[in-house]
Every structure is written in structure tokens, then in C-alpha cells.
Write an enzyme that holds these catalytic residues in place. Structure first.
Site, PDB file in Angstrom:
ATOM      1  N   LYS A   1      18.349  -9.683   0.262  1.00  0.00           N
ATOM      2  CA  LYS A   1      17.591  -9.167  -0.876  1.00  0.00           C
ATOM      3  C   LYS A   1      18.275  -9.648  -2.143  1.00  0.00           C
ATOM      4  CE  LYS A   1      15.928  -5.013  -3.108  1.00  0.00           C
ATOM      5  NZ  LYS A   1      15.661  -3.577  -2.965  1.00  0.00           N
TER       6      LYS A   1
ATOM      7  N   LYS B   1      13.666 -11.076   0.785  1.00  0.00           N
ATOM      8  CA  LYS B   1      12.961 -10.518  -0.369  1.00  0.00           C
ATOM      9  C   LYS B   1      13.576 -11.026  -1.662  1.00  0.00           C
ATOM     10  CE  LYS B   1      12.205  -6.123  -2.532  1.00  0.00           C
ATOM     11  NZ  LYS B   1      12.526  -4.736  -2.538  1.00  0.00           N
TER      12      LYS B   1
END
Ligand code: PBG
Length: 325
Positions: A194, A247
């Protein structure tokens, strides 16, 4: 010329016959925002077509999605400012908005697959994913809170728990806690890679969860790096993750492919709020074709190697009949 690649593109039948990647409803996970109250449905201004729902309306929304074949949902709560504190205490408080939402959805629609988000930010008065002390994010102290959240989600009926906080060691910590409390069958979808991204802006508007000071760069990854993602993935796999997530999605297709090629766990891609906002803004201006730009985006995640795609486009893709048989 003996080789003429265009022969394999000469008709729709042949093009379809040799198509390598497909998108189906089974690949989609629909993020939904929830808010306290009754009969609430307020649009997120930077995400046209995306709403915050009170639990009664959330149930209607889930039902209408199930009716068109969309079966997996990721829930995110918008918490009143007055309920936030330094330790995100409300995040694991019995009967909170989030736990009631999970319980209600699972009670009414046991067939719905519910993904829950574990991180402190929606409940933190600092707007960070961990405990802040003198400007520092405390890792190990945060794990205790994440563990309590995860247990509460499991008790409420979560099918998949998705830690989005990027603290070190949280997958192993949560896995062990779940197992010792009898939740061996609850899955973990780790936000493995992330990145500290500008593309979360509209999401933070939706939840009013932006950091009050500083940024998330000491825990979310540097967008310039890819090899670090391999370290995170290795740890998550060893610690018991069932899915590895990347992400944001579109600016990180290379990372999706990297994890896909190096690990045998299913890969999830989060097509985040800013990516949605970007496409919708261009579509609204008449600068991009809606169906084609959205479908091409979603298919790119499949090509890069993602099996699951968390996307705000999930419902419209099915509702508007864009999936080919
Ligand atoms: C919370 C969380 C964020 C998103 C998912 N979980 C925001 C953040 O880390 O600041 C972003 C999702 C999106 O932008 O659609 N930890």
C-alpha cells in the site's frame, strides 16, 4: 510476410476466441461507505454515483447488488468527529456503527461476502492508521488495537478481514489472535503493498479521515519503490495472509504483476477513489467514453494478474450490462 498478426484480429469471433483475459462479476468487490442515521444516502462530492448509506439503506443497496450478481462488499465507516480519540476506542466498541452494519448485512444476506477494513484512521482523532505519539506512529502498541478491531469484526460475521494499516507484523498478530479465538475460517486479505498515494483523497473526503498532521510516509510505501513490495509480500505470506493486495491499482500495475509472478497467493487490486474520480471527471466532461474507459481499466488489472478487484465501478459494470457473456 509469413507472419501477419492482424489475421488474428480480423473478426470479432476470432478476437474473442483468442482473448486471454476476461472480467466477470466474480472478480469484483464493491466498497461501500456507511454513516449513522436513518434513510441517509448522501453522495460523496468527489465521487459522483458513490454514496454514504445509513444501515437501512445499506441493506437495500446490498440487496440490489446481489440481485445483479455482485456478491462481495468492502465496508468503510464515516464516524462522527466527537466519537474519535487518540486510541480509536470506538473501533472495537460493542454495538458501534460498523459492527451493527456487518451483523445486519450478514443476518439479512448470509450469502453476501463481507470484507472489513482494519485500520485506526476512521476512528482516530489524529486521522492516522496507528497511535501517534510526539509525531511518531507507534507500531507494536497499534497492533493491540488492530487485534481488537479484527476480533470484533470476526464476531460480527466478517468473511474476510483486510488490514489496511501497514504496521509491521500485523498479519501474523491478527492471524494468531483469530485462531486462538476460534475464527480459523476467517480470511485475511492483506494490504500488502500500500503506497503513500495522492489517489486516496476522495476516500478521505468520504470518511472525513485525512491525517490532522503529517502524512503517512513512515508506514505506507514510497511510490518510487518496487522491490520493497517483495519484502512485504514475503512477510504477509509467512504470517498467514490469504490474499495479497496492491493499492492503488492503475499507477501500480507493475507491482500487481511483480507479486503475481513471485507469489502463488491470489492477488487483489484496489482501484482507489482517486482513480474513480479521475475517470468520472473526464467522462462527465465528454472527454472519455464511459463504458470503454472503465472496462479497459478493469481488464488491465486482470491482465496484470489480479483475481480480485476492489472498485467503485463494480455495480455500474453489472447494472449497465457491460460484461459480455
Ligand atoms: C484506510 C484506508 C484508506 C483507503 C482504504 N483504507 C485510506 C488511507 O490509507 O488513507 C483508501 C481507499 C480509496 O482511496 O479508495 N487505512
Amino acid at each position: 510476410m509469413l507472419q501477419r498478426p492482424r489475421r488474428n484480429r480480423k473478426s470479432a469471433v476470432i478476437r474473442d476466441m483468442i482473448q486471454e483475459n476476461h472480467l466477470s462479476a466474480a472478480n469484483l468487490i464493491f466498497p461501500l461507505f456507511i454513516v449513522e442515521g436513518h434513510q441517509q444516502k448522501t453522495e460523496v462530492s468527489s465521487m459522483p454515483g458513490i454514496f454514504r448509506y445509513s444501515i437501512d439503506n445499506l441493506l437495500r443497496e446490498v440487496e440490489s447488488c446481489l440481485n445483479i450478481g455482485l456478491k462481495a462488499f468492502d465496508l468503510f465507516p464515516n464516524i462522527e468527529e466527537s466519537l474519535k480519540d487518540k486510541y480509536a476506542s470506538v473501533s472495537h466498541q460493542k454495538g458501534n456503527l460498523y459492527l451493527r452494519a456487518i451483523e445486519q448485512v450478514k443476518k439479512n444476506f448470509p450469502e453476501a461476502c463481507i470484507v472489513t477494513d482494519v485500520a485506526m484512521d476512521p476512528y482516530s482523532s489524529d486521522g492516522h492508521d496507528g497511535i501517534v505519539e510526539n509525531g511518531e506512529i507507534l507500531n507494536d502498541e497499534t497492533l493491540e488495537i488492530l487485534g481488537k478491531m479484527a476480533l470484533a469484526h470476526a464476531e460480527a460475521g466478517a468473511d474476510i478481514i483486510a488490514p489496511s494499516d501497514m504496521m509491521d507484523g500485523r498479519i501474523g498478530y491478527i492471524r494468531e489472535l483469530l485462531d486462538t479465538h476460534g475464527f480459523k475460517q476467517v480470511s485475511l486479505m492483506s494490504y500488502t503493498a500500500k503506497y503513500a498515494s495522492a489517489f486516496y483523497g476522495p476516500f478521505r473526503d468520504a470518511l472525513n479521515s485525512a491525517p490532522k498532521a503529517g502524512d503517512k510516509k513512515t508506514y505506507q510505501m514510497n511510490p518510487a519503490n518496487s522491490r520493497e513490495a517483495l519484502i512485504e509480500a514475503q512477510l504477509d505470506m509467512e504470517e498467514g495472509a490469504d490474499f495479497l493486495m496492491v493499492k492503488p491499482g492503475l499507477p501500480y500495475l507493475d507491482i500487481i504483476k511483480l507479486l503475481h509472478d513471485n507469489f502463488d497467493l491470489p492477488i487483489a487490486a484496489y482501484n482507489v477513489s482517486g482513480e474513480y474520480a479521475m475517470l468520472k471527471a473526464a467522462i462527465r466532461n465528454g472527454w472519455l467514453d464511459e463504458e470503454r474507459s472503465i472496462m479497459e481499466t478493469l481488464l488491465s488489472f486482470r491482465r496484470a494478474g489480479a483475481t480480485s478487484i476492489l472498485t467503485y465501478h463494480a455495480k455500474e459494470v453489472l447494472e449497465k450490462g457491460w460484461l459480455k457473456a
